[in-house]
Write a protein that holds these residues in place. Structure first.
Motif, PDB file in Angstrom:
ATOM      1  N   TYR A   7     -28.800  72.042  -2.936  1.00  0.00           N
ATOM      2  CA  TYR A   7     -28.065  73.244  -3.356  1.00  0.00           C
ATOM      3  C   TYR A   7     -27.908  74.098  -2.089  1.00  0.00           C
ATOM      4  O   TYR A   7     -28.835  74.790  -1.679  1.00  0.00           O
ATOM      5  CB  TYR A   7     -28.898  73.958  -4.420  1.00  0.00           C
ATOM      6  N   ARG A  37     -23.053  83.266  -1.093  1.00  0.00           N
ATOM      7  CA  ARG A  37     -23.963  84.421  -1.113  1.00  0.00           C
ATOM      8  C   ARG A  37     -23.563  85.360   0.010  1.00  0.00           C
ATOM      9  O   ARG A  37     -23.751  85.048   1.185  1.00  0.00           O
ATOM     10  CB  ARG A  37     -25.416  83.978  -0.955  1.00  0.00           C
ATOM     11  N   ASN A  67     -22.991  84.099  -6.036  1.00  0.00           N
ATOM     12  CA  ASN A  67     -24.220  84.882  -6.186  1.00  0.00           C
ATOM     13  C   ASN A  67     -23.905  86.287  -6.697  1.00  0.00           C
ATOM     14  O   ASN A  67     -22.945  86.924  -6.237  1.00  0.00           O
ATOM     15  CB  ASN A  67     -24.940  84.986  -4.838  1.00  0.00           C
ATOM     16  N   GLY A  83     -29.940  87.220 -10.342  1.00  0.00           N
ATOM     17  CA  GLY A  83     -31.337  87.593 -10.166  1.00  0.00           C
ATOM     18  C   GLY A  83     -31.768  88.525 -11.286  1.00  0.00           C
ATOM     19  O   GLY A  83     -30.971  88.896 -12.161  1.00  0.00           O
ATOM     20  N   LYS A 135     -35.065  85.731   3.597  1.00  0.00           N
ATOM     21  CA  LYS A 135     -35.567  86.723   2.656  1.00  0.00           C
ATOM     22  C   LYS A 135     -37.097  86.765   2.748  1.00  0.00           C
ATOM     23  O   LYS A 135     -37.802  86.284   1.846  1.00  0.00           O
ATOM     24  CB  LYS A 135     -35.113  86.356   1.236  1.00  0.00           C
ATOM     25  N   CYS A 158     -34.796  74.630  -9.936  1.00  0.00           N
ATOM     26  CA  CYS A 158     -34.371  74.831  -8.553  1.00  0.00           C
ATOM     27  C   CYS A 158     -35.516  75.513  -7.801  1.00  0.00           C
ATOM     28  O   CYS A 158     -36.177  76.395  -8.345  1.00  0.00           O
ATOM     29  CB  CYS A 158     -33.127  75.724  -8.570  1.00  0.00           C
TER      30      CYS A 158
HETATM   31  C1  LIG Z   1     -30.651  79.344  -6.201  1.00  0.00           C
HETATM   32  C2  LIG Z   1     -31.046  80.758  -5.975  1.00  0.00           C
HETATM   33  N1  LIG Z   1     -32.292  81.160  -6.272  1.00  0.00           N
HETATM   34  C3  LIG Z   1     -32.667  82.423  -6.076  1.00  0.00           C
HETATM   35  C4  LIG Z   1     -31.775  83.323  -5.556  1.00  0.00           C
HETATM   36  C5  LIG Z   1     -32.171  84.760  -5.349  1.00  0.00           C
HETATM   37  O1  LIG Z   1     -31.478  85.614  -6.237  1.00  0.00           O
HETATM   38  P1  LIG Z   1     -31.848  87.174  -6.240  1.00  0.00           P
HETATM   39  O2  LIG Z   1     -33.272  87.325  -6.584  1.00  0.00           O
HETATM   40  O3  LIG Z   1     -30.860  87.856  -7.100  1.00  0.00           O
HETATM   41  O4  LIG Z   1     -31.643  87.614  -4.739  1.00  0.00           O
HETATM   42  P2  LIG Z   1     -30.286  87.621  -3.876  1.00  0.00           P
HETATM   43  O5  LIG Z   1     -29.998  86.209  -3.473  1.00  0.00           O
HETATM   44  O6  LIG Z   1     -29.171  88.146  -4.724  1.00  0.00           O
HETATM   45  O7  LIG Z   1     -30.568  88.470  -2.698  1.00  0.00           O
HETATM   46  C6  LIG Z   1     -30.488  82.879  -5.249  1.00  0.00           C
HETATM   47  N2  LIG Z   1     -29.551  83.680  -4.742  1.00  0.00           N
HETATM   48  N3  LIG Z   1     -30.150  81.596  -5.474  1.00  0.00           N
END
Ligand SMILES: Cc1ncc(COP(=O)(O)OP(=O)(O)O)c(N)n1
Ligand SMILES: Cc1nc(C(=O)O)sc1CCOP(=O)(O)O
Ligand SMILES: [Mg+2]
Length: 207
Positions: A7, A37, A67, A83, A135, A158
Protein backbone atom coordinates in the motif's frame (compact mmCIF):
# COMPACT_ATOMS: atom_id res chain seq x y z
CA UNK A 1 -10.56 -7.56 -5.13
CA UNK A 2 -8.26 -8.99 -2.49
CA UNK A 3 -6.66 -6.28 -0.36
CA UNK A 4 -3.23 -7.79 0.15
CA UNK A 5 0.24 -6.50 -0.73
CA UNK A 6 1.97 -3.14 -0.88
CA UNK A 7 0.00 0.00 0.00
CA UNK A 8 2.05 2.92 -1.31
CA UNK A 9 1.36 6.35 0.21
CA UNK A 10 2.51 9.59 -1.36
CA UNK A 11 4.19 12.39 0.55
CA UNK A 12 4.24 15.79 -1.09
CA UNK A 13 7.54 16.91 0.48
CA UNK A 14 9.42 13.67 -0.08
CA UNK A 15 8.21 13.44 -3.68
CA UNK A 16 8.74 17.09 -4.61
CA UNK A 17 10.08 17.25 -8.18
CA UNK A 18 9.62 13.51 -8.78
CA UNK A 19 5.98 12.97 -7.87
CA UNK A 20 4.67 11.16 -10.92
CA UNK A 21 7.92 9.44 -11.91
CA UNK A 22 8.38 7.82 -8.50
CA UNK A 23 4.70 6.91 -8.21
CA UNK A 24 4.76 5.31 -11.65
CA UNK A 25 7.94 3.47 -10.70
CA UNK A 26 6.14 2.03 -7.68
CA UNK A 27 3.14 1.02 -9.79
CA UNK A 28 5.55 -0.68 -12.19
CA UNK A 29 6.78 -2.83 -9.31
CA UNK A 30 3.24 -3.64 -8.15
CA UNK A 31 0.99 -1.70 -5.78
CA UNK A 32 -2.28 -3.03 -4.37
CA UNK A 33 -3.48 0.37 -3.09
CA UNK A 34 -2.11 3.86 -3.71
CA UNK A 35 -2.98 6.59 -1.23
CA UNK A 36 -2.79 10.27 -2.13
CA UNK A 37 -1.71 11.94 1.13
CA UNK A 38 -1.27 15.68 0.97
CA UNK A 39 -1.77 17.64 4.17
CA UNK A 40 -1.96 21.07 2.49
CA UNK A 41 -5.06 23.19 1.93
CA UNK A 42 -4.27 23.85 -1.71
CA UNK A 43 -7.49 22.43 -3.13
CA UNK A 44 -6.71 23.13 -6.78
CA UNK A 45 -3.35 21.35 -6.58
CA UNK A 46 -4.88 18.49 -4.61
CA UNK A 47 -7.53 17.97 -7.30
CA UNK A 48 -4.96 18.17 -10.10
CA UNK A 49 -2.57 15.72 -8.45
CA UNK A 50 -5.30 13.30 -7.43
CA UNK A 51 -6.64 13.29 -11.01
CA UNK A 52 -3.14 12.59 -12.34
CA UNK A 53 -2.77 9.70 -9.88
CA UNK A 54 -6.15 8.33 -10.88
CA UNK A 55 -5.10 8.25 -14.54
CA UNK A 56 -1.94 6.36 -13.58
CA UNK A 57 -3.89 3.96 -11.36
CA UNK A 58 -6.28 3.20 -14.21
CA UNK A 59 -3.33 2.32 -16.46
CA UNK A 60 -1.83 0.02 -13.84
CA UNK A 61 -5.14 -1.35 -12.50
CA UNK A 62 -4.43 -0.08 -9.00
CA UNK A 63 -7.07 1.31 -6.63
CA UNK A 64 -6.64 4.94 -5.55
CA UNK A 65 -7.42 6.07 -2.00
CA UNK A 66 -7.61 9.71 -0.91
CA UNK A 67 -6.39 10.53 2.58
CA UNK A 68 -8.71 12.52 4.87
CA UNK A 69 -11.03 13.92 2.19
CA UNK A 70 -14.23 11.97 1.47
CA UNK A 71 -15.56 14.80 -0.72
CA UNK A 72 -12.56 14.62 -3.05
CA UNK A 73 -12.83 10.83 -3.09
CA UNK A 74 -16.51 11.11 -4.07
CA UNK A 75 -15.68 13.60 -6.81
CA UNK A 76 -13.18 11.15 -8.34
CA UNK A 77 -15.14 7.98 -7.59
CA UNK A 78 -12.35 6.43 -5.50
CA UNK A 79 -11.79 5.29 -1.90
CA UNK A 80 -10.89 7.20 1.22
CA UNK A 81 -8.76 6.71 4.34
CA UNK A 82 -10.11 8.30 7.51
CA UNK A 83 -8.29 8.82 10.79
CA UNK A 84 -9.98 9.13 14.16
CA UNK A 85 -10.45 12.88 13.70
CA UNK A 86 -11.27 12.88 9.98
CA UNK A 87 -15.02 12.33 10.29
CA UNK A 88 -17.22 9.28 10.85
CA UNK A 89 -17.22 6.21 8.64
CA UNK A 90 -20.97 5.74 8.24
CA UNK A 91 -21.66 8.95 6.25
CA UNK A 92 -18.51 8.33 4.20
CA UNK A 93 -19.86 4.89 3.26
CA UNK A 94 -23.22 6.46 2.37
CA UNK A 95 -21.46 9.07 0.23
CA UNK A 96 -19.06 6.70 -1.57
CA UNK A 97 -21.26 3.64 -1.95
CA UNK A 98 -21.00 0.01 -1.00
CA UNK A 99 -18.16 -0.84 -3.39
CA UNK A 100 -15.77 1.92 -2.30
CA UNK A 101 -12.67 1.06 -0.30
CA UNK A 102 -12.78 2.88 3.03
CA UNK A 103 -9.90 2.54 5.48
CA UNK A 104 -9.79 3.51 9.14
CA UNK A 105 -6.86 4.40 11.37
CA UNK A 106 -7.09 2.40 14.60
CA UNK A 107 -3.70 3.27 16.17
CA UNK A 108 -2.88 0.41 18.57
CA UNK A 109 -6.46 -0.26 19.72
CA UNK A 110 -8.30 -3.41 18.75
CA UNK A 111 -11.53 -1.85 20.06
CA UNK A 112 -11.27 0.94 17.47
CA UNK A 113 -10.83 -1.68 14.75
CA UNK A 114 -13.89 -3.63 15.93
CA UNK A 115 -15.91 -0.41 15.89
CA UNK A 116 -14.61 0.48 12.40
CA UNK A 117 -15.62 -2.97 11.19
CA UNK A 118 -19.14 -2.47 12.55
CA UNK A 119 -19.32 0.92 10.80
CA UNK A 120 -18.44 -0.49 7.41
CA UNK A 121 -14.68 -0.08 7.01
CA UNK A 122 -13.06 -2.09 4.21
CA UNK A 123 -9.76 -2.40 6.08
CA UNK A 124 -8.33 -1.29 9.40
CA UNK A 125 -4.89 0.25 9.90
CA UNK A 126 -2.68 -0.21 12.97
CA UNK A 127 0.51 1.70 13.66
CA UNK A 128 3.02 2.94 14.03
CA UNK A 129 5.11 -0.22 14.24
CA UNK A 130 8.58 1.38 13.95
CA UNK A 131 10.15 4.82 14.19
CA UNK A 132 8.68 6.90 11.41
CA UNK A 133 10.45 9.73 9.59
CA UNK A 134 7.10 10.87 8.25
CA UNK A 135 5.08 10.81 11.46
CA UNK A 136 7.39 10.46 14.46
CA UNK A 137 4.69 11.30 17.00
CA UNK A 138 2.17 8.62 16.02
CA UNK A 139 1.23 6.25 18.88
CA UNK A 140 3.24 3.02 18.95
CA UNK A 141 1.85 -0.43 18.08
CA UNK A 142 3.52 -3.83 18.36
CA UNK A 143 3.38 -7.40 17.12
CA UNK A 144 1.39 -8.48 20.20
CA UNK A 145 -1.45 -6.28 18.92
CA UNK A 146 -1.40 -8.11 15.59
CA UNK A 147 -1.51 -11.45 17.41
CA UNK A 148 -4.71 -10.34 19.20
CA UNK A 149 -6.21 -8.60 16.18
CA UNK A 150 -5.72 -11.29 13.53
CA UNK A 151 -8.14 -13.88 14.93
CA UNK A 152 -10.61 -11.20 16.12
CA UNK A 153 -11.03 -9.35 12.81
CA UNK A 154 -12.47 -10.53 9.53
CA UNK A 155 -11.21 -7.53 7.58
CA UNK A 156 -7.87 -6.91 5.89
CA UNK A 157 -5.33 -5.57 8.39
CA UNK A 158 -3.04 -2.77 7.23
CA UNK A 159 0.13 -1.92 9.15
CA UNK A 160 1.96 1.40 8.95
CA UNK A 161 4.80 3.41 10.43
CA UNK A 162 8.51 3.14 9.67
CA UNK A 163 8.10 0.00 7.58
CA UNK A 164 11.08 -0.94 5.42
CA UNK A 165 12.25 -4.03 3.55
CA UNK A 166 14.39 -4.86 6.58
CA UNK A 167 11.58 -4.94 9.16
CA UNK A 168 8.41 -5.85 7.24
CA UNK A 169 8.58 -9.67 7.13
CA UNK A 170 7.48 -10.31 10.77
CA UNK A 171 4.41 -8.11 10.24
CA UNK A 172 3.33 -10.23 7.28
CA UNK A 173 4.11 -13.41 9.21
CA UNK A 174 1.81 -12.20 12.00
CA UNK A 175 -1.12 -11.58 9.70
CA UNK A 176 -0.73 -8.14 8.12
CA UNK A 177 -2.45 -7.98 4.73
CA UNK A 178 -1.31 -4.54 3.62
CA UNK A 179 2.07 -2.90 4.19
CA UNK A 180 1.52 0.87 4.09
CA UNK A 181 4.80 2.58 3.29
CA UNK A 182 6.00 6.08 2.55
CA UNK A 183 9.70 6.61 3.29
CA UNK A 184 10.70 2.95 2.97
CA UNK A 185 9.47 3.06 -0.63
CA UNK A 186 9.64 6.64 -1.88
CA UNK A 187 12.80 7.57 0.05
CA UNK A 188 14.75 5.75 -2.67
CA UNK A 189 17.32 7.69 -4.69
CA UNK A 190 16.13 6.56 -8.11
CA UNK A 191 12.95 5.45 -9.84
CA UNK A 192 14.60 2.08 -10.54
CA UNK A 193 15.19 1.60 -6.82
CA UNK A 194 11.52 2.46 -6.09
CA UNK A 195 10.47 -0.28 -8.53
CA UNK A 196 12.90 -2.76 -6.98
CA UNK A 197 11.59 -2.00 -3.49
CA UNK A 198 7.96 -2.34 -4.58
CA UNK A 199 8.69 -5.77 -6.08
CA UNK A 200 10.55 -6.81 -2.93
CA UNK A 201 7.68 -5.72 -0.65
CA UNK A 202 5.26 -7.75 -2.75
CA UNK A 203 7.53 -10.78 -2.67
CA UNK A 204 7.05 -10.88 1.12
CA UNK A 205 3.46 -11.99 0.48
CA UNK A 206 4.40 -14.93 -1.70
CA UNK A 207 7.22 -16.50 0.28
C1 LIG B 1 -3.08 3.32 5.61
C2 LIG B 1 -3.05 4.46 6.56
N1 LIG B 1 -3.00 4.24 7.88
C3 LIG B 1 -2.97 5.25 8.74
C4 LIG B 1 -2.98 6.54 8.28
C5 LIG B 1 -2.97 7.70 9.24
O1 LIG B 1 -4.20 8.40 9.21
P1 LIG B 1 -4.42 9.60 10.25
O2 LIG B 1 -4.30 9.07 11.62
O3 LIG B 1 -5.68 10.27 9.88
O4 LIG B 1 -3.20 10.56 9.97
P2 LIG B 1 -2.86 11.37 8.62
O5 LIG B 1 -2.28 10.40 7.64
O6 LIG B 1 -4.12 11.96 8.07
O7 LIG B 1 -1.87 12.40 9.02
C6 LIG B 1 -3.03 6.75 6.90
N2 LIG B 1 -3.04 7.96 6.35
N3 LIG B 1 -3.07 5.69 6.06
C1 LIG C 1 0.74 8.55 7.94
C2 LIG C 1 1.13 7.69 9.07
N1 LIG C 1 0.22 7.23 9.97
C3 LIG C 1 0.79 6.49 10.92
C4 LIG C 1 0.05 5.87 12.02
O1 LIG C 1 0.67 5.23 12.88
O2 LIG C 1 -1.16 5.99 12.02
S1 LIG C 1 2.47 6.34 10.73
C5 LIG C 1 2.42 7.27 9.32
C6 LIG C 1 3.62 7.60 8.51
C7 LIG C 1 4.01 6.48 7.58
O3 LIG C 1 5.13 6.88 6.86
P1 LIG C 1 6.52 6.12 6.91
O4 LIG C 1 6.33 4.85 6.15
O5 LIG C 1 7.48 7.06 6.21
O6 LIG C 1 6.87 5.90 8.34
MG1 LIG D 1 -6.09 11.64 8.48
Amino acid sequence: MKLRGLYAITDSQLLAGKFLTHVEAALEGGVTLLQYRDKSNDEARRLREAEALLRLCERYRTRLIINDDAELAARLGVGVHLGQTDGPLTPARALLGSQAIIGATCHAQLELAEQAAREGASYVAFGRFFNSNTKPGAPAADIALLERARPALHLPICVIGGITLDNAAPLVAHGADLLAVIHGLFGAESAQEVTRRARAFNALFTS
